[in-house]
Scaffold this active site. Structure first.
Site, PDB file in Angstrom:
ATOM      1  N   GLU A  63      37.220  47.846  42.753  1.00 54.49           N
ATOM      2  CA  GLU A  63      36.904  49.150  42.184  1.00 54.49           C
ATOM      3  C   GLU A  63      37.575  49.421  40.844  1.00 54.49           C
ATOM      4  OE1 GLU A  63      35.958  49.430  46.527  1.00 54.49           O
ATOM      5  OE2 GLU A  63      37.631  48.625  45.350  1.00 54.49           O
ATOM      6  N   HIS A  69      37.255  56.360  56.001  1.00 54.83           N
ATOM      7  CA  HIS A  69      35.857  56.564  55.605  1.00 54.83           C
ATOM      8  C   HIS A  69      35.441  58.033  55.708  1.00 54.83           C
ATOM      9  CE1 HIS A  69      36.019  52.289  56.688  1.00 54.83           C
ATOM     10  NE2 HIS A  69      34.982  52.118  55.893  1.00 54.83           N
TER      11      HIS A  69
END
Length: 658
Positions: free
Chosen positions: A397, A464
């Site tokens: 990322e 998540h």
């Protein structure tokens, strides 16, 4: 030192010599100025000039270079007026950062130089993005990016090399191995014999070059770069050199053995090249003195210009206005044709329409190409736009965000999908230290949208399910958007992509397939910074955003006797304080509902702002309802207890009874 001129002409040899003595003479002057207290900080490149000069000499003027602290030869090689450099180092307005950043922490599109940030590693990913843009343009351009041996230990280094290799990007990775990372010697930094060997693991061509030999630097780089222009690929080059001064002047070199200093002094790139040219009767001592005298005069003349320049006067408006690049919102109103679609469909639809509208847009993310992304939002995009604009990324990322910045620098719009908002933590540094600060530091936009699938209610556990908007609302230079409805998601995402500033666009996963709405089929835009009054009432103001908006509406549906204003913020930065204050002044009571955990959430700031600006209108304390101050758990019973939804009705009724 063995100088091999190959087929270089005398004119080229003398040109390289003039290029290498200029940064040296500037450095010598800077060492005097820093002792006089006229410059606050200096990172010396004495002993390393051949690398910077060689790279700048080999690249074309319109090819980007991303230098570091000790690469003055890049700036002089691009013929930047010295007065502008002196103004930059003195914090004057004629520099490149308006006094907001120091030394070489700046960039300039005019000279195609992109400056570093102190975190070092992200600029490697920026080079990837610039090179990706060049590859999409098919212009055959090469991008060069510098790093030191110390930064090769950073994760960003490895991420950037991996991306460049996988995507066959024309990036010249330049490692200046100068012996020390501040005071830490190389034998305490890595165990491989040569840093060039690190390229092997990424399937990357690599070379080792004597960084003190200007002819070897120039000749070898010329061959490498010409080859890269013909066949797009990354190349890693390790330059063996040495840092003859301290990390910066205040740190000194007491930690370096004297015999090592003496050894490298004999390899001085300026002195040895001068001796070679004189021995070969290419340069005469009188000519050398004339050139040095001319350069010293240029230095003194330009220093005088910088010294007589007025000091910067601090101004609130000037500082605040430069945090973001100016953007004039263009309202686009769709036709009356609508269709009932889900939140997820609205996001997918506007992404496709935006990519059609902006041919310079690129979307990047994990599994977003043929697979269509974790939530199938980009399904079918590859068929329409091709893999050049819909790009699967490795799991890295940080470098992907940095590459988005590089795309922006080189004329593209970057849309980055975080597979889950939680994963943005591994890309946090380039977002808050690179994207957010670039326009303020040196007036360079960061045309990057980062899409953030977020939120709880789906029993996905601590990694998540976070809604982490507060990580970014704190950071000046970022815009944060958080819609609750398909209509808003479509119009606000369109505007976010149009906006040249960095935008964090939060998309609540639980809303993706549970919320339907009549949405115009055409492309349209909605302004950022404008809240929506969903319901009007007289008893209380309810402020919410994201999934919490639906929780508030559900609570009111179960309590029809409660008369409330429901204000959906839609965007958190910029924040619609005008709408907030107007509602509070009308109802005199306010409750703020957020999904994020309690402490440090944006509700805290909104509460403080209301207390400071509407205190005399309040009939009760401002109430905040938030999730527990714990990580979000997995099991439904635990998650239900964690989320603020279950406590909202009780707190609302207590406020009304106050």
């Amino acid at each position: 030192m063995n100088f091999d001129r190959k087929n270089l002409t005398d004119i080229k040899l003398l040109d390289l010599y003039k290029k290498i003595i200029k940064p040296r003479l500037i450095e010598e002057k800077m060492l005097i100025l820093i002792r006089q207290g006229k410059v606050s900080k200096w990172f010396s490149g004495i002993g390393q000039e051949a690398i910077s000069v060689g790279v700048a000499a080999v690249l074309e003027k319109d090819e980007y270079i991303l230098p570091m602290h000790r690469n003055l030869g890049v700036f002089t090689g691009r013929d930047i007026p010295l007065c502008r450099l002196f103004s930059q180092w003195q914090g004057k307005a004629n520099g490149f950062t308006k006094g907001r950043d120091r030394s070489f922490h700046f960039g300039t599109q005019e000279y195609k130089i992109i400056g570093m940030i102190s975190h070092l590693g992200p600029q490697l990913g920026v080079a990837d993005g610039i090179a990706l843009a060049n590859k999409l343009k098919k212009n055959g351009k090469v991008t060069a990016v510098f790093t030191g041996e110390g930064a090769t230990s950073e994760g960003d280094f490895h991420e950037a090399l991996n991306i460049a290799s996988v995507w066959d990007l024309p990036v010249l990775f330049v490692i200046e191995n100068n012996g020390y990372g501040l005071s830490t010697p190389t034998n305490e930094q890595y165990r491989c014999e040569n840093l060039a060997d690190k390229g092997v693991g990424y399937g990357m061509e690599s070379h080792i070059i004597d960084g003190n030999n200007i002819l070897e630097v120039y000749v070898e780089l010329t061959k490498i770069v010409n080859s890269m222009r013909k066949k797009s690929r990354p190349v890693l080059v390790e330059f063996k050199t040495f840092r003859m001064r301290g990390h910066e002047e205040a740190s000194g070199t007491k930690y370096v053995p004297q015999e090592l200093m003496d050894l490298w002094a004999e390899k001085d790139p300026v002195d040895t090249f001068r001796s070679y040219l004189i021995e070969q009767k290419i340069l005469t001592v009188p000519q050398d003195e004339i050139w040095r005298s001319e350069i010293r005069k240029e230095i003194d003349d330009h220093l005088l210009i910088a010294n007589t320049e007025a000091e910067i006067i601090a101004n609130y408006d000037t500082e605040l206005n430069d945090v973001y690049k100016a953007y004039d919102f263009e309202e686009i109103i769709p036709s009356e044709k609508v269709e009932k679609i889900r939140f997820v469909d609205a996001v997918s639809q506007v992404l496709k329409q935006s990519m059609e509208r902006h041919e310079n847009s690129v979307i990047m993310g994990q599994d977003i190409a043929e697979y269509g992304g974790a939530f199938k939002i980009t399904e079918g995009f590859v068929d329409q736009f091709g893999k050049g604009r819909v790009i699967n990324t490795p799991i890295c990322e940080s470098a992907v965000v940095s590459a988005g910045m590089g795309l922006s620098i080189n004329g593209y719009k970057a849309i980055v999908e975080m597979q889950f908002a939680d994963f943005v933590s591994t890309g946090f540094n380039p977002i808050v230290n690179l994207l957010a600060k670039s326009h303020y530091r040196w007036q360079e936009k960061a045309d990057v949208v980062i899409r953030m699938p977020c939120g709880g209610g789906t029993q996905a556990g601590p990694f998540h399910s976070q809604t982490n908007e507060a990580w970014f609302t704190k950071t000046p230079g970022l815009k944060v958007v958080y819609p609750a409805f398909p209509y808003d998601a479509k119009g606000l995402l369109a505007t976010s992509i149009n906006d040249p500033n960095p935008v964090l666009f939060f998309e609540h996963k639980q809303l993706y397939r549970s919320i339907y709405q009549e949405v115009p089929t055409d492309y349209y835009t909605l302004p950022l910074g404008k809240a929506t009054l969903l319901k009007e009432g007289t008893q209380v103001t309810i402020i919410a955003f994201g999934a919490a908006v639906h929780w508030a509406l559900e609570t009111l549906g179960n309590n029809p006797d409660i008369s409330a204003d429901v204000l959906d913020l839609r965007t958190l930065k910029p924040l619609d304080t005008e709408a907030i204050y107007a509602s509070v002044k009308k109802t005199n009571k306010v409750i703020i509902l957020q999904e994020d955990s309690f402490f440090g959430g944006i509700s805290s700031d909104i509460s403080a702002m209301i207390m400071e600006n509407c205190f005399e209108y309040l009939d009760a304390p401002v109430i905040r309802v938030a999730s527990l101050d714990s990580p979000i758990p997995f099991m439904k019973t635990l998650e239900d207890q964690y989320l603020s939804k279950g406590r909202f009705e009780t707190e609302l009724k207590k406020l009304l009874a106050y």
